[in-house]
Design a protein around this motif. Structure first.
Motif, PDB file in Angstrom:
ATOM      1  N   UNK A  88      30.669 -23.847  27.829  1.00 53.76           N
ATOM      2  CA  UNK A  88      31.797 -24.708  28.173  1.00 53.76           C
ATOM      3  C   UNK A  88      32.863 -24.695  27.084  1.00 53.76           C
ATOM      4  N   UNK A  89      32.592 -24.028  25.981  1.00 52.50           N
ATOM      5  CA  UNK A  89      33.557 -23.956  24.881  1.00 52.50           C
ATOM      6  C   UNK A  89      34.679 -22.985  25.251  1.00 52.50           C
ATOM      7  N   UNK A  90      35.415 -22.502  24.299  1.00 47.07           N
ATOM      8  CA  UNK A  90      36.667 -21.783  24.533  1.00 47.07           C
ATOM      9  C   UNK A  90      36.543 -20.383  25.129  1.00 47.07           C
ATOM     10  N   UNK A  91      35.339 -19.875  25.306  1.00 48.69           N
ATOM     11  CA  UNK A  91      35.146 -18.580  25.964  1.00 48.69           C
ATOM     12  C   UNK A  91      35.754 -17.427  25.210  1.00 48.69           C
ATOM     13  N   UNK A  92      36.655 -16.704  25.862  1.00 48.56           N
ATOM     14  CA  UNK A  92      37.237 -15.500  25.269  1.00 48.56           C
ATOM     15  C   UNK A  92      38.144 -15.794  24.088  1.00 48.56           C
ATOM     16  N   UNK A  93      38.482 -17.042  23.879  1.00 46.20           N
ATOM     17  CA  UNK A  93      39.314 -17.412  22.731  1.00 46.20           C
ATOM     18  C   UNK A  93      38.466 -17.776  21.513  1.00 46.20           C
ATOM     19  N   UNK A  94      37.178 -17.486  21.559  1.00 49.90           N
ATOM     20  CA  UNK A  94      36.279 -17.822  20.455  1.00 49.90           C
ATOM     21  C   UNK A  94      36.759 -17.221  19.137  1.00 49.90           C
ATOM     22  N   UNK A  95      37.222 -15.985  19.185  1.00 48.48           N
ATOM     23  CA  UNK A  95      37.701 -15.332  17.965  1.00 48.48           C
ATOM     24  C   UNK A  95      38.860 -16.074  17.335  1.00 48.48           C
ATOM     25  N   UNK A  96      39.733 -16.615  18.164  1.00 50.04           N
ATOM     26  CA  UNK A  96      40.871 -17.377  17.648  1.00 50.04           C
ATOM     27  C   UNK A  96      40.384 -18.683  17.027  1.00 50.04           C
ATOM     28  N   UNK A  97      39.431 -19.354  17.682  1.00 55.10           N
ATOM     29  CA  UNK A  97      38.892 -20.608  17.143  1.00 55.10           C
ATOM     30  C   UNK A  97      38.213 -20.372  15.802  1.00 55.10           C
ATOM     31  N   UNK A  98      37.407 -19.326  15.716  1.00 52.72           N
ATOM     32  CA  UNK A  98      36.706 -19.021  14.462  1.00 52.72           C
ATOM     33  C   UNK A  98      37.708 -18.571  13.401  1.00 52.72           C
ATOM     34  N   UNK A  99      38.647 -17.699  13.771  1.00 56.70           N
ATOM     35  CA  UNK A  99      39.655 -17.240  12.808  1.00 56.70           C
ATOM     36  C   UNK A  99      40.498 -18.376  12.263  1.00 56.70           C
ATOM     37  N   UNK A 100      40.880 -19.295  13.129  1.00 56.75           N
ATOM     38  CA  UNK A 100      41.663 -20.454  12.684  1.00 56.75           C
ATOM     39  C   UNK A 100      40.843 -21.339  11.751  1.00 56.75           C
ATOM     40  N   UNK A 101      39.550 -21.466  12.023  1.00 56.10           N
ATOM     41  CA  UNK A 101      38.684 -22.258  11.150  1.00 56.10           C
ATOM     42  C   UNK A 101      38.576 -21.602   9.778  1.00 56.10           C
ATOM     43  N   UNK A 102      38.401 -20.294   9.758  1.00 59.47           N
ATOM     44  CA  UNK A 102      38.343 -19.574   8.481  1.00 59.47           C
ATOM     45  C   UNK A 102      39.650 -19.756   7.722  1.00 59.47           C
ATOM     46  N   UNK A 103      40.783 -19.630   8.413  1.00 60.26           N
ATOM     47  CA  UNK A 103      42.084 -19.802   7.764  1.00 60.26           C
ATOM     48  C   UNK A 103      42.224 -21.206   7.175  1.00 60.26           C
ATOM     49  N   UNK A 104      41.857 -22.218   7.934  1.00 59.54           N
ATOM     50  CA  UNK A 104      41.925 -23.595   7.443  1.00 59.54           C
ATOM     51  C   UNK A 104      41.026 -23.775   6.229  1.00 59.54           C
ATOM     52  N   UNK A 105      39.816 -23.231   6.294  1.00 56.67           N
ATOM     53  CA  UNK A 105      38.898 -23.346   5.160  1.00 56.67           C
ATOM     54  C   UNK A 105      39.456 -22.658   3.917  1.00 56.67           C
ATOM     55  N   UNK A 106      40.121 -21.522   4.094  1.00 56.69           N
ATOM     56  CA  UNK A 106      40.728 -20.826   2.954  1.00 56.69           C
ATOM     57  C   UNK A 106      41.857 -21.669   2.364  1.00 56.69           C
ATOM     58  N   UNK A 107      42.647 -22.298   3.218  1.00 61.76           N
ATOM     59  CA  UNK A 107      43.714 -23.175   2.718  1.00 61.76           C
ATOM     60  C   UNK A 107      43.138 -24.354   1.943  1.00 61.76           C
ATOM     61  N   UNK A 108      42.005 -24.882   2.382  1.00 53.63           N
ATOM     62  CA  UNK A 108      41.388 -26.035   1.731  1.00 53.63           C
ATOM     63  C   UNK A 108      40.708 -25.647   0.421  1.00 53.63           C
ATOM     64  N   UNK A 109      39.937 -24.559   0.419  1.00 53.20           N
ATOM     65  CA  UNK A 109      39.091 -24.259  -0.737  1.00 53.20           C
ATOM     66  C   UNK A 109      39.404 -22.941  -1.435  1.00 53.20           C
ATOM     67  N   UNK A 110      40.362 -22.195  -0.946  1.00 53.26           N
ATOM     68  CA  UNK A 110      40.634 -20.877  -1.508  1.00 53.26           C
ATOM     69  C   UNK A 110      40.933 -20.864  -2.992  1.00 53.26           C
ATOM     70  N   UNK A 111      41.771 -21.767  -3.453  1.00 51.80           N
ATOM     71  CA  UNK A 111      42.126 -21.762  -4.875  1.00 51.80           C
ATOM     72  C   UNK A 111      41.025 -22.325  -5.757  1.00 51.80           C
ATOM     73  N   UNK A 112      40.109 -23.095  -5.187  1.00 51.03           N
ATOM     74  CA  UNK A 112      39.040 -23.707  -5.982  1.00 51.03           C
ATOM     75  C   UNK A 112      37.803 -22.835  -6.088  1.00 51.03           C
ATOM     76  N   UNK A 113      37.374 -22.238  -4.964  1.00 53.63           N
ATOM     77  CA  UNK A 113      36.131 -21.469  -4.960  1.00 53.63           C
ATOM     78  C   UNK A 113      36.291 -20.066  -4.397  1.00 53.63           C
ATOM     79  N   UNK A 114      37.444 -19.744  -3.872  1.00 53.25           N
ATOM     80  CA  UNK A 114      37.626 -18.480  -3.181  1.00 53.25           C
ATOM     81  C   UNK A 114      37.271 -18.594  -1.706  1.00 53.25           C
ATOM     82  N   UNK A 115      36.834 -19.775  -1.277  1.00 49.38           N
ATOM     83  CA  UNK A 115      36.468 -20.040   0.124  1.00 49.38           C
ATOM     84  C   UNK A 115      35.545 -18.966   0.666  1.00 49.38           C
TER      85      UNK A 115
END
Length: 174
Positions: A88-115
């Motif tokens: 029931x989740x996003x189906x074929x847009x899963x890659x976009x959901x995961x990619x956006x999550x990775x991008x957000x995580x990099x913005x949050x922790x990239x400068x501190x730990x390399x995310x």
């Protein structure tokens, strides 16, 4: 995101041993395949890292780095588990959901730990550069965060029903 969309149908886009372990633990992936997947993930990370010859070292205190890596991997695996195991989740847009999550995580922790969010993403550069300082953070925190994130989604997801909207299920399965 591109790797997930282009090869996810072949390997399940298991680029992260923390994800592989969490999915095997929750019975979404066969344990028999785990060693080969992790061997491939480690080998790929080390090969790529020799090409880049870089290294990630946290710029914050050890406890902060551990907490950040745990939290961002928790969020990542919560999303991955949702889009990979719940139809029931996003189906074929899963890659976009995961990619956006990775991008957000990099913005949050990239400068501190390399995310990192992925033990082999940091292990490879550490081997290539010969720098193992605080490497344990990147091996332990993402794996624990992955187990917690995947487990949390599995515990809170709503069960499928044939008629009507989904309703919360009150079960405390372990």
């Amino acid at each position: 995101m591109i790797i997930i969309l282009s090869t996810g149908h072949i390997s399940g886009a298991h680029l992260n041993p923390s994800l592989t372990i969490a999915f095997a633990f929750l019975r979404h992936f066969p344990w028999a395949h785990v060693p080969a997947y992790i061997a491939a993930q480690v080998t790929a990370s080390i090969c790529a890292s020799f090409a880049l010859n870089g290294v990630t070292v946290p710029s914050v205190a050890t406890g902060q780095a551990f907490a950040l890596e745990f939290i961002i991997t928790f969020v990542l695996l919560f999303v991955v588990t949702a889009v990979a195991t719940d139809t029931r989740a996003v189906g074929e847009l899963a890659g976009i959901a995961v990619g956006a999550t990775v991008m957000l995580n990099i913005l949050v922790a990239g400068t501190s730990t390399g995310a990192s969010m992925n033990p082999v993403r940091t292990l490879g550069p550490a081997v290539a550069a010969g720098n193992y300082r605080k490497l344990w953070i990147y091996l332990v925190a993402p794996t624990l965060g992955a187990l917690a994130g995947a487990g949390t989604y599995t515990a809170v997801k709503l069960e499928d029903t044939e008629a009507g909207p989904p309703r919360p299920v009150r079960s405390f399965r372990r």
